[in-house]
Design a protein around this motif. Structure first.
Motif, PDB file in Angstrom:
ATOM      1  N   ASP A  66       7.753  44.822  36.631  1.00  0.00           N
ATOM      2  CA  ASP A  66       6.699  45.813  36.402  1.00  0.00           C
ATOM      3  C   ASP A  66       5.722  45.851  37.577  1.00  0.00           C
ATOM      4  O   ASP A  66       5.275  46.926  37.986  1.00  0.00           O
ATOM      5  N   GLY A  67       5.391  44.688  38.122  1.00  0.00           N
ATOM      6  CA  GLY A  67       4.517  44.635  39.291  1.00  0.00           C
ATOM      7  C   GLY A  67       5.135  45.312  40.496  1.00  0.00           C
ATOM      8  O   GLY A  67       4.449  46.022  41.253  1.00  0.00           O
ATOM      9  N   TYR A  68       6.424  45.104  40.685  1.00  0.00           N
ATOM     10  CA  TYR A  68       7.149  45.731  41.789  1.00  0.00           C
ATOM     11  C   TYR A  68       7.138  47.253  41.649  1.00  0.00           C
ATOM     12  O   TYR A  68       6.834  47.976  42.600  1.00  0.00           O
ATOM     13  N   ILE A  69       7.443  47.729  40.463  1.00  0.00           N
ATOM     14  CA  ILE A  69       7.470  49.169  40.206  1.00  0.00           C
ATOM     15  C   ILE A  69       6.066  49.769  40.386  1.00  0.00           C
ATOM     16  O   ILE A  69       5.908  50.838  40.985  1.00  0.00           O
ATOM     17  N   ALA A  70       5.053  49.080  39.909  1.00  0.00           N
ATOM     18  CA  ALA A  70       3.676  49.562  40.047  1.00  0.00           C
ATOM     19  C   ALA A  70       3.263  49.606  41.513  1.00  0.00           C
ATOM     20  O   ALA A  70       2.560  50.533  41.935  1.00  0.00           O
ATOM     21  N   PHE A  71       3.701  48.625  42.299  1.00  0.00           N
ATOM     22  CA  PHE A  71       3.377  48.602  43.724  1.00  0.00           C
ATOM     23  C   PHE A  71       3.841  49.889  44.402  1.00  0.00           C
ATOM     24  O   PHE A  71       3.158  50.443  45.264  1.00  0.00           O
ATOM     25  N   TYR A  72       5.006  50.363  44.016  1.00  0.00           N
ATOM     26  CA  TYR A  72       5.548  51.597  44.588  1.00  0.00           C
ATOM     27  C   TYR A  72       5.091  52.854  43.851  1.00  0.00           C
ATOM     28  O   TYR A  72       5.586  53.946  44.133  1.00  0.00           O
ATOM     29  N   GLU A  73       4.173  52.672  42.908  1.00  0.00           N
ATOM     30  CA  GLU A  73       3.646  53.789  42.122  1.00  0.00           C
ATOM     31  C   GLU A  73       4.779  54.620  41.532  1.00  0.00           C
ATOM     32  O   GLU A  73       4.775  55.853  41.571  1.00  0.00           O
ATOM     33  N   ALA A  74       5.753  53.909  40.992  1.00  0.00           N
ATOM     34  CA  ALA A  74       6.944  54.549  40.428  1.00  0.00           C
ATOM     35  C   ALA A  74       7.002  54.267  38.933  1.00  0.00           C
ATOM     36  O   ALA A  74       6.153  53.549  38.390  1.00  0.00           O
ATOM     37  N   GLN A  75       8.001  54.826  38.305  1.00  0.00           N
ATOM     38  CA  GLN A  75       8.249  54.581  36.892  1.00  0.00           C
ATOM     39  C   GLN A  75       9.735  54.355  36.700  1.00  0.00           C
ATOM     40  O   GLN A  75      10.554  55.026  37.325  1.00  0.00           O
ATOM     41  N   VAL A  76      10.061  53.403  35.862  1.00  0.00           N
ATOM     42  CA  VAL A  76      11.443  53.138  35.484  1.00  0.00           C
ATOM     43  C   VAL A  76      11.472  53.098  33.961  1.00  0.00           C
ATOM     44  O   VAL A  76      10.673  52.379  33.343  1.00  0.00           O
ATOM     45  N   ALA A  77      12.357  53.852  33.375  1.00  0.00           N
ATOM     46  CA  ALA A  77      12.467  53.894  31.917  1.00  0.00           C
ATOM     47  C   ALA A  77      12.833  52.507  31.385  1.00  0.00           C
ATOM     48  O   ALA A  77      13.606  51.779  32.021  1.00  0.00           O
ATOM     49  N   PRO A  78      12.279  52.128  30.234  1.00  0.00           N
ATOM     50  CA  PRO A  78      12.582  50.802  29.670  1.00  0.00           C
ATOM     51  C   PRO A  78      14.076  50.538  29.521  1.00  0.00           C
ATOM     52  O   PRO A  78      14.533  49.421  29.769  1.00  0.00           O
ATOM     53  N   GLU A  79      14.830  51.570  29.145  1.00  0.00           N
ATOM     54  CA  GLU A  79      16.280  51.349  28.980  1.00  0.00           C
ATOM     55  C   GLU A  79      16.968  51.083  30.317  1.00  0.00           C
ATOM     56  O   GLU A  79      17.975  50.376  30.373  1.00  0.00           O
ATOM     57  N   VAL A  80      16.432  51.599  31.400  1.00  0.00           N
ATOM     58  CA  VAL A  80      16.985  51.312  32.732  1.00  0.00           C
ATOM     59  C   VAL A  80      16.635  49.888  33.140  1.00  0.00           C
ATOM     60  O   VAL A  80      17.474  49.170  33.698  1.00  0.00           O
ATOM     61  N   SER A  81      15.422  49.450  32.827  1.00  0.00           N
ATOM     62  CA  SER A  81      15.059  48.051  33.089  1.00  0.00           C
ATOM     63  C   SER A  81      15.943  47.114  32.278  1.00  0.00           C
ATOM     64  O   SER A  81      16.401  46.086  32.793  1.00  0.00           O
ATOM     65  N   ASP A  82      16.209  47.453  31.023  1.00  0.00           N
ATOM     66  CA  ASP A  82      17.107  46.647  30.187  1.00  0.00           C
ATOM     67  C   ASP A  82      18.490  46.566  30.819  1.00  0.00           C
ATOM     68  O   ASP A  82      19.097  45.487  30.893  1.00  0.00           O
ATOM     69  N   LEU A  83      18.999  47.704  31.261  1.00  0.00           N
ATOM     70  CA  LEU A  83      20.315  47.747  31.891  1.00  0.00           C
ATOM     71  C   LEU A  83      20.327  46.954  33.189  1.00  0.00           C
ATOM     72  O   LEU A  83      21.271  46.204  33.462  1.00  0.00           O
TER      73      LEU A  83
END
Length: 118
Positions: free
Chosen positions: A21-38
């Motif tokens: 989550d910190g990595y994604i926030a650093f890039y000001e991006a969003q990743v769907a929870p199901e993609v993170s699960d995958l």
């Protein structure tokens, strides 16, 4: 700060998610929870061409950082390449060599596996 570098384990899920989550926030991006699960499932699957290494505090066992890589074929060499896609350290671990250590272990793994490049 003393730490070890090791492969991601299933028990790391909550701490991995915090770093991810910190990595994604650093890039000001969003990743769907199901993609993170995958992604987490793929990183643990020995049949997948990807892996994750984590830096773990030797005293507290807290995760300090992660590096995630994808191993893939090349049209330029007979050997595989290793794509270092994601590198992140917790703010408290920055400037302490955690990121560099993670990268060095990726290079050591590439050398041991005979991959042509990282």
């Amino acid at each position: 700060m003393s730490f070890i570098i090791r492969d991601l384990a299933a028990a790391d899920r909550a701490q991995w998610q915090t770093l991810w989550d910190g990595y994604i926030a650093f890039y000001e991006a969003q990743v769907a929870p199901e993609v993170s699960d995958l992604t987490f499932a793929r990183l643990l699957d020995p049949g997948e061409p990807m892996f994750c290494l984590v830096a773990e505090d030797a005293a507290t066992h807290d995760l300090l950082g992660l590096v995630q890589c994808v191993v893939h074929r090349s049209t330029w060499t007979a050997e595989n390449y290793c794509y270092l896609g994601d590198l992140f350290t917790a703010s408290a671990a920055r400037g302490r060599g955690v990121g560099r250590a993670l990268i060095e272990v990726v290079y050591a793994r590439a050398d041991a596996a005979g991959w042509a490049r990282v």
